[in-house]
Design an enzyme around this catalytic site. Structure first.
Site, mmCIF file in Angstrom:
data_model
loop_
_atom_site.group_PDB
_atom_site.id
_atom_site.type_symbol
_atom_site.label_atom_id
_atom_site.label_comp_id
_atom_site.label_asym_id
_atom_site.label_seq_id
_atom_site.Cartn_x
_atom_site.Cartn_y
_atom_site.Cartn_z
ATOM 1 N N LEU A 208 -65.778 -61.677 -76.067
ATOM 2 C CA LEU A 208 -64.395 -61.696 -75.722
ATOM 3 C C LEU A 208 -64.206 -60.746 -74.494
ATOM 4 O O LEU A 208 -64.903 -59.680 -74.230
ATOM 5 C CB LEU A 208 -63.572 -60.654 -76.728
ATOM 6 C CG LEU A 208 -63.476 -61.301 -78.209
ATOM 7 C CD1 LEU A 208 -62.941 -60.238 -79.047
ATOM 8 C CD2 LEU A 208 -62.851 -62.344 -78.287
ATOM 9 N N HIS A 209 -63.513 -61.290 -73.269
ATOM 10 C CA HIS A 209 -63.443 -60.790 -72.159
ATOM 11 C C HIS A 209 -62.054 -60.988 -71.499
ATOM 12 O O HIS A 209 -61.512 -60.152 -70.593
ATOM 13 C CB HIS A 209 -64.589 -61.335 -71.031
ATOM 14 C CG HIS A 209 -64.186 -62.464 -70.546
ATOM 15 N ND1 HIS A 209 -64.313 -63.701 -71.262
ATOM 16 C CD2 HIS A 209 -63.781 -63.065 -69.248
ATOM 17 C CE1 HIS A 209 -64.196 -64.679 -70.808
ATOM 18 N NE2 HIS A 209 -63.788 -64.440 -69.465
ATOM 19 N N ARG A 210 -61.251 -61.748 -72.156
ATOM 20 C CA ARG A 210 -59.820 -62.225 -71.366
ATOM 21 C C ARG A 210 -59.110 -60.999 -71.553
ATOM 22 O O ARG A 210 -58.995 -60.471 -72.777
ATOM 23 C CB ARG A 210 -59.513 -63.555 -71.934
ATOM 24 C CG ARG A 210 -60.250 -64.640 -71.485
ATOM 25 C CD ARG A 210 -59.636 -66.048 -71.522
ATOM 26 N NE ARG A 210 -60.625 -66.876 -71.135
ATOM 27 C CZ ARG A 210 -60.761 -67.419 -70.007
ATOM 28 N NH1 ARG A 210 -60.078 -66.790 -68.943
ATOM 29 N NH2 ARG A 210 -61.521 -68.294 -69.793
#
Length: 362
Positions: A208-210
């Site tokens: 996850l990075h957004r």
């Protein structure tokens, strides 16, 4: 022909590695071609940049602009100021940019204002989501690109729709897959493999990075709790970005299945993906790699700029809620019948095609 190659963030490093190999191969064939590698410093954590240079045998950058972080405007402006000085001091025939990060757009703008040709690798992909900084970067870059290299006929059609010259559009395939094929026999177990008692197919990889998924603490916690409960018979390996780790702090959420690990280098991460039961991600690029590896992928977004990973590959677009993720994941567990294949020209020879075309064009 002198090419300046731009790398700024993790996906860029993976994409430029085979391009550099293709250039070096042509030099051995006595072709008149050279390159200068510029690292903008957009990703400056060692695990997010230096490791990829080492593992993928990318030569040390000729210049590091060291721009580091900042707002979208601050980072883009810093890259432009630094790269303008770099390009004035070291002129070239072509500036080659890859992907859709701030470095891609910023360096393309600088190059065009200095009357230097721009080649865009991975041109033409579109999500249709203008809330994504990457979508704006893609559109701006493609509006001033001279040579477009696309991963699919769909991306090529997007460029035609936007009015690009058909003679400048080249459907060549996917450089990320070049890197995957070139390194598939080198991927290695991460150091925690035995400690966590990982086996082929007994775990899920989570990335996850957004900002929409990770920047708000409570929603991130709810998302992790939901995923932890959803995959009740599997372990979940979550290489956590330093910024996301800072948001969570040292809190204990009583997660039973999620194992937090440091960001992984390319060889360790691809080993994890290749041997996983499935991948849950909000990344676009990972869905390309899972497609080739035949690993089910669940993308937590409402749209994707890589529709071929769904129509041909192993990707499932599941939206942004954990409830919808659970629903589609459960359907997958019941059916497991999604047919998949490998998109056209994702054959490991894309970089060679790109360099052959540039040698004829310039």
């Amino acid at each position: 022909m002198k090419i300046t190659i731009i790398a700024g963030a993790r996906p860029n490093f993976i994409k430029i590695a085979p391009i550099i190999k293709a250039i070096e191969k042509k030099r051995l064939e006595n072709k008149t071609i050279s390159f200068r590698l510029v690292h903008t410093g957009q990703h400056y954590d060692k695990n997010l940049s230096d490791t990829f240079f080492e593992e993928l045998n990318i030569p040390h950058p000729d210049a590091n602009l060291e721009v580091k972080s900042g707002s979208q405007a601050e980072q883009t402006a810093a890259i432009m100021v630094a790269f303008e000085k770099e390009l004035v001091q070291n002129p070239c025939d072509i500036v080659l940019v890859v992907g859709d990060v701030n470095s891609t757009m910023a360096c393309a703008i600088v190059a065009k204002k200095l009357n230097t040709k721009v080649a865009h690798v991975e041109a033409g992909i579109r999500s249709g989501d203008w809330s994504m900084p990457e979508e704006i970067n893609r559109i701006v870059t493609d509006s001033i690109t001279d040579y477009f290299f696309t991963t699919s006929t769909w991306a090529s059609q997007n460029l035609l729709t936007y009015g690009a010259n058909p003679e400048d559009i080249h459907f060549v395939g996917n450089v990320m897959i070049d890197t995957l094929y070139q390194n598939i026999d080198r991927i290695t177990k991460p150091i925690f493999w035995d400690e966590f008692e990982l086996l082929n197919g007994n775990y899920v990889v989570l990335t996850l990075h957004r900002p929409s998924n990770v920047d708000e603490e409570n929603s991130l916690i709810d998302l992790l709790i939901g995923i932890d409960q959803m995959v009740n018979d599997k372990k979940i390996i979550f290489p956590i970005h330093p910024r996301t780790k800072a948001i969570l702090g040292e809190k204990n959420f009583n997660l039973k299945n999620i194992y937090f690990v440091e960001p992984q280098g390319y060889l360790n991460f691809m080993y994890l993906v290749k041997n996983s039961f499935a991948v849950i991600t909000d990344s676009g690029g990972i869905s390309e790699e899972t497609t080739v590896l035949g690993v089910p992928c669940f993308t937590m977004r409402n749209n994707t700029e890589r529709p071929e990973t769904i129509s041909i590959g192993t990707n499932h677009l599941v939206g942004t809620t954990v409830e919808n993720l659970k629903k589609i994941y459960e359907q997958f567990l019941q059916n497991k019948t999604k047919k998949h294949g490998i998109p056209e020209l994702w054959d490991g020879k894309t970089s060679e095609r790109i360099i052959d075309i540039l040698l004829k064009k310039v």
